[in-house]
Write an enzyme that holds these catalytic residues in place. Sequence first.
Site, PDB file in Angstrom:
ATOM      1  N   GLY A   8     -35.799 -16.041   4.198  1.00 20.55           N
ATOM      2  CA  GLY A   8     -34.518 -15.352   3.991  1.00 20.55           C
ATOM      3  C   GLY A   8     -34.698 -13.850   3.951  1.00 20.55           C
ATOM      4  O   GLY A   8     -33.994 -13.135   3.225  1.00 20.55           O
ATOM      5  N   LEU A  10     -33.972 -11.459   5.881  1.00 20.61           N
ATOM      6  CA  LEU A  10     -32.956 -10.526   6.380  1.00 20.61           C
ATOM      7  C   LEU A  10     -31.692 -10.555   5.517  1.00 20.61           C
ATOM      8  O   LEU A  10     -30.695  -9.925   5.841  1.00 20.61           O
ATOM      9  CB  LEU A  10     -32.599 -10.846   7.838  1.00 20.61           C
ATOM     10  CG  LEU A  10     -33.779 -10.760   8.814  1.00 20.61           C
ATOM     11  CD1 LEU A  10     -33.299 -10.903  10.255  1.00 20.61           C
ATOM     12  CD2 LEU A  10     -34.543  -9.461   8.662  1.00 20.61           C
ATOM     13  N   GLY A  11     -31.742 -11.266   4.401  1.00 23.90           N
ATOM     14  CA  GLY A  11     -30.589 -11.330   3.505  1.00 23.90           C
ATOM     15  C   GLY A  11     -30.485 -10.097   2.622  1.00 23.90           C
ATOM     16  O   GLY A  11     -31.244  -9.136   2.775  1.00 23.90           O
ATOM     17  N   ILE A  35     -33.698 -17.240   9.640  1.00 24.62           N
ATOM     18  CA  ILE A  35     -33.219 -18.241  10.604  1.00 24.62           C
ATOM     19  C   ILE A  35     -32.977 -17.626  11.975  1.00 24.62           C
ATOM     20  O   ILE A  35     -33.052 -18.292  12.984  1.00 24.62           O
ATOM     21  CB  ILE A  35     -31.969 -18.978  10.072  1.00 24.62           C
ATOM     22  CG1 ILE A  35     -31.587 -20.153  10.960  1.00 24.62           C
ATOM     23  CG2 ILE A  35     -30.789 -18.047   9.890  1.00 24.62           C
ATOM     24  CD1 ILE A  35     -31.324 -21.402  10.217  1.00 24.62           C
ATOM     25  N   ARG A  36     -32.688 -16.328  12.031  1.00 31.05           N
ATOM     26  CA  ARG A  36     -32.638 -15.633  13.319  1.00 31.05           C
ATOM     27  C   ARG A  36     -32.998 -14.189  13.114  1.00 31.05           C
ATOM     28  O   ARG A  36     -32.909 -13.666  12.000  1.00 31.05           O
ATOM     29  CB  ARG A  36     -31.258 -15.762  13.980  1.00 31.05           C
ATOM     30  CG  ARG A  36     -30.088 -15.276  13.188  1.00 31.05           C
ATOM     31  CD  ARG A  36     -28.783 -15.585  13.908  1.00 31.05           C
ATOM     32  NE  ARG A  36     -28.413 -16.978  13.763  1.00 31.05           N
ATOM     33  CZ  ARG A  36     -27.735 -17.470  12.720  1.00 31.05           C
ATOM     34  NH1 ARG A  36     -27.375 -16.665  11.727  1.00 31.05           N
ATOM     35  NH2 ARG A  36     -27.422 -18.738  12.648  1.00 31.05           N
ATOM     36  N   TYR A 138     -23.420 -24.401  -6.336  1.00 29.83           N
ATOM     37  CA  TYR A 138     -24.470 -23.381  -6.445  1.00 29.83           C
ATOM     38  C   TYR A 138     -25.189 -23.516  -7.793  1.00 29.83           C
ATOM     39  O   TYR A 138     -26.420 -23.495  -7.864  1.00 29.83           O
ATOM     40  CB  TYR A 138     -23.787 -22.014  -6.328  1.00 29.83           C
ATOM     41  CG  TYR A 138     -24.689 -20.812  -6.370  1.00 29.83           C
ATOM     42  CD1 TYR A 138     -25.605 -20.557  -5.354  1.00 29.83           C
ATOM     43  CD2 TYR A 138     -24.585 -19.881  -7.408  1.00 29.83           C
ATOM     44  CE1 TYR A 138     -26.399 -19.418  -5.383  1.00 29.83           C
ATOM     45  CE2 TYR A 138     -25.356 -18.739  -7.435  1.00 29.83           C
ATOM     46  CZ  TYR A 138     -26.267 -18.504  -6.422  1.00 29.83           C
ATOM     47  OH  TYR A 138     -27.045 -17.375  -6.441  1.00 29.83           O
TER      48      TYR A 138
HETATM   49  C1  AKB Z   1     -23.266 -14.855  -6.446  1.00 31.99           C
HETATM   50  O1  AKB Z   1     -22.283 -14.195  -6.830  1.00 31.99           O
HETATM   51  O2  AKB Z   1     -23.204 -15.978  -5.945  1.00 31.99           O
HETATM   52  C2  AKB Z   1     -24.636 -14.246  -6.652  1.00 31.99           C
HETATM   53  C3  AKB Z   1     -25.222 -14.676  -7.954  1.00 31.99           C
HETATM   54  C4  AKB Z   1     -24.802 -14.051  -9.215  1.00 31.99           C
HETATM   55  O3  AKB Z   1     -26.042 -15.555  -7.964  1.00 31.99           O
HETATM   56  N1  AKB Z   1     -24.554 -12.818  -6.567  1.00 31.99           N
END
Ligand code: AKB
Length: 315
Positions: A8, A10-11, A35-36, A138
């Site tokens: 990751g 380039l993130g 990934i690219r 997440y």
């Molecule tokens: C998000 O907002 O998803 C991220 C984080 C706090 O993990 N910046």
Amino acid sequence: MKKIIVTGALGQIGSELIVKLRDIYGKDNVLATDIRKEKDVNGPFEVLDVTDENRMYELSKQFGADTMIHMAALLSATAEKNPQFAWNLNMGGLMNALEVARELNLQFFTPSSIGAFGPSTPKDNTPQDTLQRPTTMYGVNKVAGELLCDYYFTRYGVDTRGVRFPGLISYATPPGGGTTDYAVDIYYKAVENGRYTSYIAEGTYMDMMYMPDALQAIVDLMEADGSKLKHRNAFNITAMSFEPSQIAAEIKKHIPTFEMDYDVDPTRQAIADSWPNSIDSSAAVEEWGFKAQYNLEKMTIDMLEKLNRKLKAIS
Ligand code: AKB
């Protein structure tokens, strides 16, 4: 000298992290992967989809890596749009990365987030060890990831380390798909248009950090004496906690005509409401000397100066 593979790269974090790591450890000792290839990274780069464990293994082995920094992941708001894909990428990618670290005996870093907390977590000065029942995909990924990293340390002795990042603010690479992104957008819009419409409601406090402090934290934790780490993974770290009108007031000190209004996005607001107002980073301070240099005032001065220069250069 370390030989580091970064996924990751380039993130938002990765693109600045590889510059810092190359300054410290040498350009040819840091292999950037993503990934690219979307931009020139001024050093070794390979295309890598983190769901492809064989390629991850081969690249790490060929490069002679002794360290992996695994950054590839979907952020909170994007993960909520496609939870099944988020699970596959965030957990599948992490599992592959941990397996490669186990097989090749790599030191390992991956970030968790304030997103690993949920509505039942204590909201203020959230302790290092506390209730974690997040309500987002997440958050589910982050808690599972924290536990998986602990497991790989206790079960296999992999030297896993990590922090819970707050919202990260930077002028270099914009974030994509996070809940805290408003705190970056606001600076861009302030410089470009002199006004900003916030999708996060007034009064919503979240932890934040300026990117130089986040990068330094990764380096410091990876260099720390492992025998002093009681937590290893998922250290709470933070530099400041604010709500939208406070960042707007700080910007107004430098751009007096700056105006902000609100058009709240229910999805991202619900995520923000489920996260802490402020977290306690004392375990990181005690165990490896974490220290942030930037508060809201100092960050705002630097962000506005750097963004003015950057946006002028491209206009
Ligand atoms: C998000 O907002 O998803 C991220 C984080 C706090 O993990 N910046």
